[in-house]
Design a protein around this motif. Structure first.
Motif, PDB file in Angstrom:
ATOM      1  N   GLU A 174       1.649 -12.965  16.342  1.00  0.00           N
ATOM      2  CA  GLU A 174       2.549 -11.824  16.135  1.00  0.00           C
ATOM      3  C   GLU A 174       1.881 -10.518  16.574  1.00  0.00           C
ATOM      4  O   GLU A 174       0.754 -10.225  16.158  1.00  0.00           O
ATOM      5  CB  GLU A 174       2.894 -11.755  14.640  1.00  0.00           C
ATOM      6  CG  GLU A 174       3.839 -10.625  14.258  1.00  0.00           C
ATOM      7  CD  GLU A 174       4.109 -10.611  12.744  1.00  0.00           C
ATOM      8  OE1 GLU A 174       3.412 -11.335  11.983  1.00  0.00           O
ATOM      9  OE2 GLU A 174       5.007  -9.859  12.326  1.00  0.00           O
ATOM     10  N   GLY A 214       3.810 -16.443  22.537  1.00  0.00           N
ATOM     11  CA  GLY A 214       3.239 -15.318  21.822  1.00  0.00           C
ATOM     12  C   GLY A 214       2.022 -14.701  22.507  1.00  0.00           C
ATOM     13  O   GLY A 214       1.449 -13.732  22.008  1.00  0.00           O
ATOM     14  N   ALA A 225      13.846  -6.999  11.301  1.00  0.00           N
ATOM     15  CA  ALA A 225      12.888  -7.456  10.287  1.00  0.00           C
ATOM     16  C   ALA A 225      13.145  -6.725   8.984  1.00  0.00           C
ATOM     17  O   ALA A 225      13.555  -5.559   8.967  1.00  0.00           O
ATOM     18  CB  ALA A 225      11.450  -7.211  10.756  1.00  0.00           C
ATOM     19  N   GLN A 264      -3.004  -7.861  17.166  1.00  0.00           N
ATOM     20  CA  GLN A 264      -2.246  -9.112  17.149  1.00  0.00           C
ATOM     21  C   GLN A 264      -2.788  -9.997  16.028  1.00  0.00           C
ATOM     22  O   GLN A 264      -4.007 -10.190  15.911  1.00  0.00           O
ATOM     23  CB  GLN A 264      -2.399  -9.838  18.492  1.00  0.00           C
ATOM     24  CG  GLN A 264      -1.607 -11.135  18.582  1.00  0.00           C
ATOM     25  CD  GLN A 264      -1.791 -11.855  19.916  1.00  0.00           C
ATOM     26  OE1 GLN A 264      -2.850 -11.771  20.523  1.00  0.00           O
ATOM     27  NE2 GLN A 264      -0.767 -12.570  20.365  1.00  0.00           N
ATOM     28  N   GLN A 265      -1.889 -10.545  15.221  1.00  0.00           N
ATOM     29  CA  GLN A 265      -2.314 -11.487  14.184  1.00  0.00           C
ATOM     30  C   GLN A 265      -2.937 -12.713  14.851  1.00  0.00           C
ATOM     31  O   GLN A 265      -2.307 -13.350  15.701  1.00  0.00           O
ATOM     32  CB  GLN A 265      -1.118 -11.875  13.317  1.00  0.00           C
ATOM     33  CG  GLN A 265      -1.400 -12.929  12.267  1.00  0.00           C
ATOM     34  CD  GLN A 265      -2.389 -12.489  11.195  1.00  0.00           C
ATOM     35  OE1 GLN A 265      -2.492 -11.312  10.872  1.00  0.00           O
ATOM     36  NE2 GLN A 265      -3.146 -13.443  10.654  1.00  0.00           N
ATOM     37  N   ARG A 267       6.322  -6.267   8.192  1.00  0.00           N
ATOM     38  CA  ARG A 267       5.127  -6.969   8.651  1.00  0.00           C
ATOM     39  C   ARG A 267       4.570  -6.357   9.942  1.00  0.00           C
ATOM     40  O   ARG A 267       3.386  -6.172  10.083  1.00  0.00           O
ATOM     41  CB  ARG A 267       5.465  -8.452   8.843  1.00  0.00           C
ATOM     42  CG  ARG A 267       4.370  -9.299   9.433  1.00  0.00           C
ATOM     43  CD  ARG A 267       3.242  -9.608   8.465  1.00  0.00           C
ATOM     44  NE  ARG A 267       2.215 -10.367   9.181  1.00  0.00           N
ATOM     45  CZ  ARG A 267       0.999 -10.595   8.729  1.00  0.00           C
ATOM     46  NH1 ARG A 267       0.610 -10.141   7.548  1.00  0.00           N
ATOM     47  NH2 ARG A 267       0.147 -11.272   9.440  1.00  0.00           N
ATOM     48  N   ASN A 268       5.446  -6.080  10.907  1.00  0.00           N
ATOM     49  CA  ASN A 268       4.983  -5.425  12.132  1.00  0.00           C
ATOM     50  C   ASN A 268       5.885  -4.253  12.469  1.00  0.00           C
ATOM     51  O   ASN A 268       6.953  -4.076  11.875  1.00  0.00           O
ATOM     52  CB  ASN A 268       4.852  -6.431  13.295  1.00  0.00           C
ATOM     53  CG  ASN A 268       6.181  -6.806  13.902  1.00  0.00           C
ATOM     54  OD1 ASN A 268       6.870  -5.986  14.506  1.00  0.00           O
ATOM     55  ND2 ASN A 268       6.596  -8.068  13.729  1.00  0.00           N
ATOM     56  N   GLN A 299       4.644  -9.516  26.204  1.00  0.00           N
ATOM     57  CA  GLN A 299       4.254 -10.722  25.457  1.00  0.00           C
ATOM     58  C   GLN A 299       5.106 -11.897  25.936  1.00  0.00           C
ATOM     59  O   GLN A 299       6.344 -11.770  26.033  1.00  0.00           O
ATOM     60  CB  GLN A 299       4.478 -10.492  23.954  1.00  0.00           C
ATOM     61  CG  GLN A 299       4.066 -11.681  23.083  1.00  0.00           C
ATOM     62  CD  GLN A 299       4.329 -11.457  21.593  1.00  0.00           C
ATOM     63  OE1 GLN A 299       5.268 -10.752  21.231  1.00  0.00           O
ATOM     64  NE2 GLN A 299       3.506 -12.052  20.738  1.00  0.00           N
ATOM     65  N   SER A 354      -0.953 -16.443  14.199  1.00  0.00           N
ATOM     66  CA  SER A 354       0.471 -16.598  14.530  1.00  0.00           C
ATOM     67  C   SER A 354       0.816 -16.016  15.895  1.00  0.00           C
ATOM     68  O   SER A 354       1.852 -16.365  16.471  1.00  0.00           O
ATOM     69  CB  SER A 354       1.326 -15.901  13.463  1.00  0.00           C
ATOM     70  OG  SER A 354       1.146 -14.493  13.548  1.00  0.00           O
ATOM     71  N   LEU A 374       1.428  -6.900  15.986  1.00  0.00           N
ATOM     72  CA  LEU A 374       1.628  -6.120  14.766  1.00  0.00           C
ATOM     73  C   LEU A 374       1.913  -4.652  15.049  1.00  0.00           C
ATOM     74  O   LEU A 374       2.807  -4.060  14.451  1.00  0.00           O
ATOM     75  CB  LEU A 374       0.390  -6.226  13.872  1.00  0.00           C
ATOM     76  CG  LEU A 374       0.052  -7.641  13.393  1.00  0.00           C
ATOM     77  CD1 LEU A 374      -1.343  -7.677  12.763  1.00  0.00           C
ATOM     78  CD2 LEU A 374       1.093  -8.143  12.394  1.00  0.00           C
TER      79      LEU A 374
END
Lengths: 129, 129
Positions: free
Chosen positions: A29, B28, A117, A23-24, A101-102, B23, A27, A31
């Protein structure tokens, strides 16, 4: 409990692996999900760069070694059953081999599978095609 | 691609299961990781309430059936290899059986295993001890 005791209490599956969610860290996010064995965990914690186990190549997978898209470890977390990891990371560039990105870029919406995405880096550039 | 075609392309492990990350859709927060078989996926998509497969009980696990801590499905996502799911959910109450909001409450910090989240609901109240 020491970190070593926690690591010794981890529950690996019959292949010696444990799932790890990346997980970022800032943010939130999600991933990717990949797998680690004990050696990958030890290397990740000692170097601060995330290393998984590649189930297809059957070898340690130093994330970003080929592509440059490394993950710096921010925090290592373990779940209540000791059988899943959550890695808070700082992802350089993109996490997904498709150049997104993910990895979770397909969603079910209105009965269809939609790509939600965009490709942000040409995979040919990541892997030197 | 239709949703049905996407579901038919999912890659299950040798036990017929696929890992699913839950999630919280708005914050998030990564709540938990659990496992689904095809029946659990179909039920989740048709009812909008998340249903997993319990590996310990070897049965469908309608999250919150006992505790009331249900997960409403907000979006169903699939990763690039079709072998992991990301469920965006709205978690009622707490996700973890320990009464914490999420399952990843143990972190390695300064060589120690630290508990980084508080119990917010007494588990005895969740499970009618």
């Amino acid at each position: 409990m020491t970190a070593a005791e926690l690591l010794d209490s981890l529950v690996f599956d019959r292949d010696g692996l444990i799932p790890a969610i990346a997980q970022q860290h800032d943010s939130g996010e999600v991933l990717m999900l990949a797998w680690m064995n004990r050696a990958a965990i030890d290397e990740t914690l000692s170097t601060g760069r995330v290393c998984y186990w590649s189930r297809s190549r059957k070898s340690l997978w130093r994330k970003g070694e080929t592509s440059g898209q490394v993950q710096r470890l921010v925090e290592f977390r373990v779940d209540c059953d000791n059988d899943c990891l959550l890695l808070l990371v700082d992802q350089k560039g993109v996490a997904c081999h498709t150049g997104r990105r993910n990895c979770f870029f397909t969603a079910i919406r209105d009965g269809k599978a939609e790509t939600i995405a965009e490709v942000v880096v040409d995979p040919a550039k990541l892997y030197g095609a």
